[in-house]
Design a protein around this motif. Structure first.
Motif, PDB file in Angstrom:
ATOM      1  N   LYS A  87      27.517  69.181  34.536  1.00 32.13           N
ATOM      2  CA  LYS A  87      27.994  68.929  35.904  1.00 32.13           C
ATOM      3  C   LYS A  87      28.251  70.254  36.623  1.00 32.13           C
ATOM      4  O   LYS A  87      28.633  71.235  35.993  1.00 32.13           O
ATOM      5  CB  LYS A  87      29.319  68.160  35.882  1.00 32.13           C
ATOM      6  CG  LYS A  87      29.187  66.680  35.696  1.00 32.13           C
ATOM      7  CD  LYS A  87      30.537  66.008  35.659  1.00 32.13           C
ATOM      8  CE  LYS A  87      31.306  66.376  34.422  1.00 32.13           C
ATOM      9  NZ  LYS A  87      32.609  65.766  34.268  1.00 32.13           N
ATOM     10  N   ASP A  90      31.883  68.122  40.380  1.00 31.24           N
ATOM     11  CA  ASP A  90      31.879  66.750  39.853  1.00 31.24           C
ATOM     12  C   ASP A  90      30.477  66.112  39.920  1.00 31.24           C
ATOM     13  O   ASP A  90      30.310  64.936  39.628  1.00 31.24           O
ATOM     14  CB  ASP A  90      32.907  65.874  40.590  1.00 31.24           C
ATOM     15  CG  ASP A  90      32.645  65.815  42.093  1.00 31.24           C
ATOM     16  OD1 ASP A  90      31.664  66.429  42.580  1.00 31.24           O
ATOM     17  OD2 ASP A  90      33.431  65.149  42.794  1.00 31.24           O
ATOM     18  N   GLU A  91      29.475  66.921  40.318  1.00 31.91           N
ATOM     19  CA  GLU A  91      28.121  66.368  40.475  1.00 31.91           C
ATOM     20  C   GLU A  91      27.283  66.593  39.215  1.00 31.91           C
ATOM     21  O   GLU A  91      27.184  67.718  38.711  1.00 31.91           O
ATOM     22  CB  GLU A  91      27.436  67.022  41.683  1.00 31.91           C
ATOM     23  CG  GLU A  91      26.113  66.370  42.045  1.00 31.91           C
ATOM     24  CD  GLU A  91      25.516  66.941  43.334  1.00 31.91           C
ATOM     25  OE1 GLU A  91      25.915  68.047  43.757  1.00 31.91           O
ATOM     26  OE2 GLU A  91      24.635  66.261  43.897  1.00 31.91           O
ATOM     27  N   VAL A 183      28.456  61.343  41.472  1.00 37.68           N
ATOM     28  CA  VAL A 183      29.467  62.272  40.955  1.00 37.68           C
ATOM     29  C   VAL A 183      30.319  61.584  39.888  1.00 37.68           C
ATOM     30  O   VAL A 183      30.365  60.355  39.806  1.00 37.68           O
ATOM     31  CB  VAL A 183      30.395  62.785  42.089  1.00 37.68           C
ATOM     32  CG1 VAL A 183      29.602  63.538  43.147  1.00 37.68           C
ATOM     33  CG2 VAL A 183      31.191  61.649  42.714  1.00 37.68           C
TER      34      VAL A 183
END
Ligand code: F6R
Ligand code: ZN
Length: 199
Positions: A87, A90-91, A183
């Motif tokens: 990540k 948060d992606e 996310v």
């Protein structure tokens, strides 16, 4: 029957092996690697990408192995697409994503390993997400930009197959982004509207 000739190359019948653990092709003509440093702008939280680079250094986000099949009508192109787990902020790690230059051309992704989502989005922002896991095939119709997203903790490996003359339009997504993003929210994948999406 005549053999097709493109760039003075004759396309003969062939077969190729794709390792189901690594996604590596045992015989390929093109190998594309996408490292974080080159695609920081594809993540919506670019600051998180820069922080990641400063803290951990560069990292490979995804890679593709492919055969050099002519990009012409009548041919079928395919590759092995490997998106690594991880990540940025948060992606989840994902491919850049694209429309096809010939926008009406469709594509089929067959998932070999891992757990992910295929995000498919039209120019008007309408979107569909399909889950990817081993044995699952996802059909991407024409006019949908598409991006593979790894929501698991192992490589997401798939075999995309698409018409020879589909081509790739990366520019639209590079400029506008996808309207929707996936996310991690409290340990679960969640879909949000991209705060930086350019209508
Ligand atoms: C081809 C296709 C896939 C992707 C691959 C890498 O039309 O959709 O083979 O090219 O998964 O993703 P991109 O092309 O978005 O960097
Ligand atoms: Zn495609």
């Amino acid at each position: 029957m005549d053999l097709k000739i493109e760039n003075k190359r004759v396309v003969y019948p062939f077969s190729v092996g794709i390792d189901s653990e690594t996604g590596m092709m045992d015989d390929y003509d093109v190998h594309i690697e996408r490292w974080l440093k080159d695609i920081t702008k594809m993540f919506y939280d670019e600051n998180a990408a820069i922080k990641y680079l400063n803290k951990h250094g560069n990292i490979k986000i995804y890679e593709v192995y492919e055969k050099g099949i002519p990009e012409i009508d009548g041919e079928v192109r395919f590759c092995s697409s490997i998106t690594y787990p991880g990540k940025i902020g948060d992606e989840y790690f994902m491919t850049k994503g694209h429309f096809h230059s010939r926008p009406d051309t469709a594509e089929l992704y067959y998932c070999i390993r891992g757990h992910g989502y295929m995000l498919m989005e039209r120019e008007n922002g309408d979107y569909v997400i399909e889950e990817m896991y081993p044995g699952r095939a996802v059909y991407v119709p024409g006019y949908y930009a598409h991006r593979s997203i790894n929501i698991g903790d192992e490589p997401l490996i798939s075999l995309p197959v698409y018409p020879g003359d589909a081509g790739h339009d990366y520019g639209t997504i590079e400029q506008k982004g996808f309207k929707h993003l996936v996310v991690d929210k409290d340990g679960k994948p969640s879909i949000i509207v991209n705060p930086y999406y350019k209508e």
